[in-house]
Design an enzyme around this catalytic site. Structure first.
Site, PDB file in Angstrom:
ATOM      1  N   GLU A   3       0.828  -1.205   0.000  1.00 46.92           N
ATOM      2  CA  GLU A   3       0.000   0.000   0.000  1.00 46.92           C
ATOM      3  C   GLU A   3       0.866   1.260   0.000  1.00 46.92           C
ATOM      4  OE1 GLU A   3      -2.109  -2.964   2.828  1.00 46.92           O
ATOM      5  OE2 GLU A   3      -0.082  -2.573   2.070  1.00 46.92           O
TER       6      GLU A   3
ATOM      7  N   SER B 236      17.530 -43.147 -10.181  1.00 49.34           N
ATOM      8  CA  SER B 236      17.220 -43.129 -11.612  1.00 49.34           C
ATOM      9  C   SER B 236      17.161 -41.686 -12.090  1.00 49.34           C
ATOM     10  CB  SER B 236      15.879 -43.828 -11.867  1.00 49.34           C
ATOM     11  OG  SER B 236      15.922 -45.165 -11.429  1.00 49.34           O
TER      12      SER B 236
ATOM     13  N   TRP C 137      17.237 -39.282 -15.420  1.00 50.71           N
ATOM     14  CA  TRP C 137      16.193 -38.566 -14.701  1.00 50.71           C
ATOM     15  C   TRP C 137      14.864 -39.249 -14.978  1.00 50.71           C
ATOM     16  CZ3 TRP C 137      17.625 -34.864 -11.385  1.00 50.71           C
ATOM     17  CH2 TRP C 137      18.856 -34.257 -11.575  1.00 50.71           C
TER      18      TRP C 137
ATOM     19  N   ARG D 236      11.230 -24.398  -5.340  1.00 50.74           N
ATOM     20  CA  ARG D 236      12.299 -24.085  -4.383  1.00 50.74           C
ATOM     21  C   ARG D 236      12.405 -22.582  -4.142  1.00 50.74           C
ATOM     22  NH1 ARG D 236      17.351 -28.199  -5.888  1.00 50.74           N
ATOM     23  NH2 ARG D 236      16.249 -30.146  -5.374  1.00 50.74           N
TER      24      ARG D 236
ATOM     25  N   ASP E 102      22.722 -39.564  -3.985  1.00 49.76           N
ATOM     26  CA  ASP E 102      22.704 -38.620  -5.116  1.00 49.76           C
ATOM     27  C   ASP E 102      23.772 -37.543  -5.059  1.00 49.76           C
ATOM     28  OD1 ASP E 102      20.488 -40.065  -5.811  1.00 49.76           O
ATOM     29  OD2 ASP E 102      19.033 -38.515  -5.282  1.00 49.76           O
TER      30      ASP E 102
ATOM     31  N   LEU F  88      20.972 -29.442  -3.742  1.00 54.58           N
ATOM     32  CA  LEU F  88      19.771 -28.979  -3.027  1.00 54.58           C
ATOM     33  C   LEU F  88      19.676 -27.452  -3.035  1.00 54.58           C
ATOM     34  CD1 LEU F  88      19.800 -31.355   0.092  1.00 54.58           C
ATOM     35  CD2 LEU F  88      18.660 -31.685  -2.119  1.00 54.58           C
TER      36      LEU F  88
ATOM     37  N   GLY G 286      13.270 -39.341   0.132  1.00 56.18           N
ATOM     38  CA  GLY G 286      13.084 -40.642  -0.472  1.00 56.18           C
ATOM     39  C   GLY G 286      11.853 -41.322   0.122  1.00 56.18           C
TER      40      GLY G 286
END
Length: 374
Positions: free
Chosen positions: A54, A170, A172, A186, A202, A206, A299
């Site tokens: 505002e 796996s 991708w 994210r 992996d 992140l 996971g």
């Protein structure tokens, strides 16, 4: 409600969305001032710059605000906080009509702002695009009323619900389009949580790779009861002071804790239950740090524990047009499972969207309809 009101409220919601990554722990708010069919002032909130939406809009409009209509996606504040009450600014500007999407659930506002404007003789219209406004600020709404973060569980999987083959990760499963959409998730989140299994398998970053500015770094949270976090991992070596927290059991290896802390990683020992870090404690600690939204990318085991602990608010599943099969392949939700169909997690599907070749399925969890966790 007129077509023009809908048009300007849609514009205001779009303004508010510019605050993604910039407004937390405050809500995303947009403000549009319209006079004689022309936008004379607009603004959106950025926490670091203090001014509310505002204030930006009224400052831009100047004298043109007199006799104008102000569009807001959230009720203006009526209390002193980091800024003076926005209601006083609105009243002093000479604005004669306010159109707002929703009431602010903050207990110190919660209708008081609207009442202040009404007492000043300002015409009020409330509830236009209310559902869209509530969804935009769902994290804020939960946090301000419960002091707990809004939790989204995200997973990418095959059509038969597998997240990895029996050989391991796996990459991708889902498409580049889905991975790009993940970066937007994210950006919107204050914190991202995974289990140590994901880190060990992996070696992920992140990180938020949306390319958009954010007010504070994405807080990366690791559940690691045995404190196995490798100090040579990409994640550990990418740490900036304060942006990685590891929750571990009290009987952790203190030497490893010291090495992680030397890298700028915060280690928080807690009383583990059967080598599991209690989610209730994690959310309490995150809320203490003004984390309003948590994205879980765990996971199978972390996903089950989050659901079993009844802390998940929303689920986003990215489903690839692939079938993996096999009893040994990793399912999206593992653990011991729920007792039977009558005890499973009840959901309400809200949208299915095509993301490249994949489907993004959104659902909210109906914990009020759920049995007590076994």
């Amino acid at each position: 409600m007129s077509a023009l009101d809908l048009h300007y409220m849609d514009y205001t919601l779009a303004l508010a969305r510019k605050g993604r990554g910039l407004s937390s722990p405050n809500p995303m708010v947009g403000a549009t001032i319209v006079k004689d069919g022309v936008i004379v002032g607009e603004g959106f909130h950025r926490y670091a710059e203090r001014k509310h939406a505002e204030a930006w809009a009224i400052e831009e409009a100047g004298e043109k605000a007199r006799g104008a209509t102000l569009y807001l996606n959230l009720e203006p504040c009526s209390h002193f906080g980091r800024t003076a009450p926005c209601c006083d600014l609105v009243v002093g500007s000479g604005i004669t009509r306010v159109v707002a999407a929703m009431q602010d659930p903050n207990p110190v506002v919660n209708g008081a702002g609207f009442e202040r404007l009404k007492r000043a003789g300002i015409e009020m219209t409330v509830g236009i695009r209310e559902r869209e406004a509530q969804k935009l600020n769902e994290s804020y709404c939960k946090y301000i009323t419960t002091r707990r973060p809004f939790v989204t569980l995200k997973a990418g999987m095959t059509l038969d619900g597998k997240i990895a083959s029996k050989k391991g990760p796996s990459k991708w499963i889902t498409s580049e389009d889905s991975r790009s959409a993940l970066q937007q998730l994210r950006l919107e989140a204050d914190a991202l949580l995974v289990g140590i299994g994901t880190v060990l398998k992996d070696d992920p970053w992140l990180s938020d790779r949306s390319g958009r500015p954010r007010r504070r770094p994405l807080l990366r949270v690791i559940l690691d009861s045995k404190l196995r976090f490798p100090t040579e991992s990409r994640l550990a070596l990418s740490s900036d002071a304060g942006d990685i927290i590891v929750f571990c059991a009290e009987n952790r290896e203190r030497g490893r804790q010291r090495r992680l802390e030397q890298l700028g990683i915060e280690v928080i020992p807690v009383s583990a239950v059967q080598e599991r870090i209690p989610f209730a404690y994690v959310l309490e600690e995150l809320a203490r740090r003004d984390i309003t939204s948590l994205l879980i990318e765990g996971g199978a085991e972390v996903n089950f524990e989050a659901l079993h602990s009844q802390i998940v608010d929303k689920i986003l599943f990215f489903v690839a047009p692939k079938i993996l099969g096999g009893k040994a392949a990793v399912p999206v939700v593992g653990g011991i499972g729920f007792l039977d169909i009558d005890n499973c997690v009840p959901l309400t599907f809200t949208s299915v969207e095509k993301i490249g070749p994949d489907l993004m399925i959104e659902a909210y969890v109906n914990w009020r309809c759920a049995p007590h966790p076994q």
